[in-house]
Design a protein around this motif. Structure first.
Motif, PDB file in Angstrom:
ATOM      1  N   LEU A   1       0.841  -1.189   0.000  1.00 18.15           N
ATOM      2  CA  LEU A   1       0.000   0.000   0.000  1.00 18.15           C
ATOM      3  C   LEU A   1       0.880   1.244   0.000  1.00 18.15           C
ATOM      4  N   PHE A   2       0.610   2.164  -0.930  1.00 17.80           N
ATOM      5  CA  PHE A   2       1.229   3.487  -0.939  1.00 17.80           C
ATOM      6  C   PHE A   2       0.148   4.513  -0.635  1.00 17.80           C
ATOM      7  N   VAL A   3       0.382   5.352   0.384  1.00 22.20           N
ATOM      8  CA  VAL A   3      -0.512   6.470   0.681  1.00 22.20           C
ATOM      9  C   VAL A   3       0.327   7.742   0.609  1.00 22.20           C
ATOM     10  N   SER A   4      -0.013   8.640  -0.325  1.00 23.67           N
ATOM     11  CA  SER A   4       0.806   9.827  -0.554  1.00 23.67           C
ATOM     12  C   SER A   4      -0.063  11.052  -0.781  1.00 23.67           C
ATOM     13  N   GLY A   5       0.530  12.224  -0.573  1.00 20.32           N
ATOM     14  CA  GLY A   5      -0.149  13.478  -0.829  1.00 20.32           C
ATOM     15  C   GLY A   5      -0.042  13.889  -2.282  1.00 20.32           C
ATOM     16  N   ASP A   6      -1.044  14.608  -2.756  1.00 18.86           N
ATOM     17  CA  ASP A   6      -1.037  15.002  -4.163  1.00 18.86           C
ATOM     18  C   ASP A   6      -0.060  16.135  -4.472  1.00 18.86           C
ATOM     19  N   LYS A   7       0.534  16.734  -3.429  1.00 22.12           N
ATOM     20  CA  LYS A   7       1.508  17.800  -3.626  1.00 22.12           C
ATOM     21  C   LYS A   7       2.834  17.447  -2.965  1.00 22.12           C
ATOM     22  N   ASP A   8       3.173  16.192  -2.958  1.00 19.02           N
ATOM     23  CA  ASP A   8       4.399  15.713  -2.309  1.00 19.02           C
ATOM     24  C   ASP A   8       5.612  16.009  -3.183  1.00 19.02           C
ATOM     25  N   PRO A   9       6.578  16.835  -2.732  1.00 18.37           N
ATOM     26  CA  PRO A   9       7.753  17.133  -3.542  1.00 18.37           C
ATOM     27  C   PRO A   9       8.718  15.962  -3.652  1.00 18.37           C
ATOM     28  N   PHE A  10       8.509  14.916  -2.852  1.00 19.94           N
ATOM     29  CA  PHE A  10       9.348  13.722  -2.934  1.00 19.94           C
ATOM     30  C   PHE A  10       8.857  12.753  -4.018  1.00 19.94           C
ATOM     31  N   GLY A  11       7.786  13.123  -4.714  1.00 15.66           N
ATOM     32  CA  GLY A  11       7.254  12.270  -5.774  1.00 15.66           C
ATOM     33  C   GLY A  11       5.818  12.610  -6.075  1.00 15.66           C
ATOM     34  N   THR A  12       5.517  12.938  -7.314  1.00 22.88           N
ATOM     35  CA  THR A  12       4.145  13.254  -7.708  1.00 22.88           C
ATOM     36  C   THR A  12       3.341  11.970  -7.867  1.00 22.88           C
ATOM     37  N   PRO A  13       2.012  12.066  -7.868  1.00 23.45           N
ATOM     38  CA  PRO A  13       1.206  10.875  -8.135  1.00 23.45           C
ATOM     39  C   PRO A  13       1.556  10.216  -9.462  1.00 23.45           C
ATOM     40  N   GLU A  14       1.886  11.024 -10.460  1.00 27.80           N
ATOM     41  CA  GLU A  14       2.242  10.471 -11.774  1.00 27.80           C
ATOM     42  C   GLU A  14       3.565   9.714 -11.704  1.00 27.80           C
ATOM     43  N   GLU A  15       4.542  10.271 -10.986  1.00 22.42           N
ATOM     44  CA  GLU A  15       5.822   9.582 -10.833  1.00 22.42           C
ATOM     45  C   GLU A  15       5.638   8.276 -10.073  1.00 22.42           C
ATOM     46  N   LEU A  16       4.827   8.320  -9.022  1.00 18.88           N
ATOM     47  CA  LEU A  16       4.595   7.110  -8.235  1.00 18.88           C
ATOM     48  C   LEU A  16       3.955   6.028  -9.092  1.00 18.88           C
ATOM     49  N   ALA A  17       2.943   6.396  -9.869  1.00 20.12           N
ATOM     50  CA  ALA A  17       2.270   5.422 -10.723  1.00 20.12           C
ATOM     51  C   ALA A  17       3.244   4.795 -11.712  1.00 20.12           C
ATOM     52  N   GLU A  18       4.157   5.599 -12.234  1.00 20.10           N
ATOM     53  CA  GLU A  18       5.134   5.083 -13.202  1.00 20.10           C
ATOM     54  C   GLU A  18       6.048   4.042 -12.572  1.00 20.10           C
ATOM     55  N   HIS A  19       6.516   4.322 -11.365  1.00 18.62           N
ATOM     56  CA  HIS A  19       7.551   3.459 -10.786  1.00 18.62           C
ATOM     57  C   HIS A  19       6.999   2.264 -10.019  1.00 18.62           C
ATOM     58  N   VAL A  20       5.795   2.358  -9.442  1.00 11.49           N
ATOM     59  CA  VAL A  20       5.265   1.186  -8.744  1.00 11.49           C
ATOM     60  C   VAL A  20       4.891   0.080  -9.731  1.00 11.49           C
ATOM     61  N   ALA A  21       4.814   0.414 -11.010  1.00  7.13           N
ATOM     62  CA  ALA A  21       4.529  -0.616 -12.017  1.00  7.13           C
ATOM     63  C   ALA A  21       5.612  -1.683 -12.042  1.00  7.13           C
ATOM     64  N   ALA A  22       6.795  -1.376 -11.491  1.00  5.46           N
ATOM     65  CA  ALA A  22       7.889  -2.352 -11.454  1.00  5.46           C
ATOM     66  C   ALA A  22       7.726  -3.383 -10.348  1.00  5.46           C
ATOM     67  N   ILE A  23       6.796  -3.149  -9.419  1.00  6.29           N
ATOM     68  CA  ILE A  23       6.602  -4.068  -8.297  1.00  6.29           C
ATOM     69  C   ILE A  23       5.771  -5.260  -8.764  1.00  6.29           C
ATOM     70  N   PRO A  24       6.301  -6.485  -8.645  1.00  4.03           N
ATOM     71  CA  PRO A  24       5.542  -7.650  -9.113  1.00  4.03           C
ATOM     72  C   PRO A  24       4.361  -8.019  -8.228  1.00  4.03           C
ATOM     73  N   GLY A  25       4.406  -7.659  -6.940  1.00  7.92           N
ATOM     74  CA  GLY A  25       3.300  -7.964  -6.048  1.00  7.92           C
ATOM     75  C   GLY A  25       2.135  -7.020  -6.261  1.00  7.92           C
ATOM     76  N   PRO A  26       0.964  -7.338  -5.705  1.00  7.64           N
ATOM     77  CA  PRO A  26      -0.217  -6.471  -5.850  1.00  7.64           C
ATOM     78  C   PRO A  26      -0.008  -5.133  -5.149  1.00  7.64           C
ATOM     79  N   VAL A  27      -0.331  -4.048  -5.836  1.00  4.02           N
ATOM     80  CA  VAL A  27      -0.106  -2.688  -5.330  1.00  4.02           C
ATOM     81  C   VAL A  27      -1.425  -1.933  -5.251  1.00  4.02           C
ATOM     82  N   THR A  28      -1.604  -1.218  -4.154  1.00  6.72           N
ATOM     83  CA  THR A  28      -2.710  -0.281  -4.012  1.00  6.72           C
ATOM     84  C   THR A  28      -2.121   1.094  -3.752  1.00  6.72           C
ATOM     85  N   THR A  29      -2.544   2.101  -4.508  1.00 10.17           N
ATOM     86  CA  THR A  29      -2.097   3.464  -4.266  1.00 10.17           C
ATOM     87  C   THR A  29      -3.291   4.319  -3.863  1.00 10.17           C
TER      88      THR A  29
END
Length: 201
Positions: free
Chosen positions: A135-163
């Motif tokens: 599970l990833f829970v993040s803010g929509d204005k997080d300077p450590f990673g935007t929602p778009e960046e998170l969506a791009e990179h969690v695609a590499a996780i083989p296990g089931p992901v919830t954002t």
């Protein structure tokens, strides 16, 4: 997947185990049905009174020890524990699992994809070795990673992901935001044992 026996929760680099965000998650899960035990744990640097966070090998080894000790107390293996935390703490938990620490899943709050303003300095090299529900829970204005960046990179996780994306920045401070994070965790925990868990938002 078997029902989790507990959640080991760790703080961000600038906080300790008693940070309001972690306490709110613990209280919310204690009131859930069924309730889930939570253990909040500090890293060695905080226990020793230092300000500089531990390097990953030290933090990961500490997590192994703490998780194993608590699992023994609960009478289960670490594969029955959820591991996670805010920012640095969540990242260290994800690295521990990627390096082979058995776990029931990961709860990553405000995951630090990269330092603010440095999107090229990614902290995702281990994502391809995470096979547990995450599970990833993040803010929509997080300077450590935007929602778009998170969506791009969690695609590499083989296990089931919830954002889950909430209104806010990296710290997600404030009673309402902390409760929203805790509610997102509680909702995910209710479903994490479901074999139909799928990648979603």
């Amino acid at each position: 997947m078997t029902t989790p026996a507990g959640l080991l929760l760790t703080p961000g680099a600038g906080a300790n185990r008693d940070s309001p965000a972690l306490v709110t998650v613990e209280r919310t899960l204690a009131d859930a049905e069924p309730p889930l035990p939570v253990r909040r744990a500090d890293f060695p640097y905080r226990l020793e009174g230092h300000r500089m966070p531990d390097r990953a090998p030290v933090a990961v080894e500490h997590l192994r020890t703490v998780a194993t000790t608590w699992a023994d107390e609960l009478g289960v293996g670490t594969d029955r524990l959820l591991l996670g935390g805010r920012s640095y703490g969540g990242r260290m938990c994800s690295m521990a699992v990627a390096e082979g620490l058995p776990a029931a899943g990961l709860v990553l709050l405000s995951y630090p994809l990269h330092p603010p303003g440095r999107p090229e300095k990614l902290r995702v090299e281990h994502f391809g070795r995470i096979e547990v529900p995450t599970l990833f829970v993040s803010g929509d204005k997080d300077p450590f990673g935007t929602p778009e960046e998170l969506a791009e990179h969690v695609a590499a996780i083989p296990g089931p992901v919830t954002t889950v994306t909430l209104s806010g920045a990296h710290d997600m401070r404030g009673v309402a935001r902390e409760q929203a994070v805790a509610d997102a965790v509680a909702a995910w925990v209710r479903n994490v044992s479901d074999p139909q868990v799928t990648r979603g938002t």
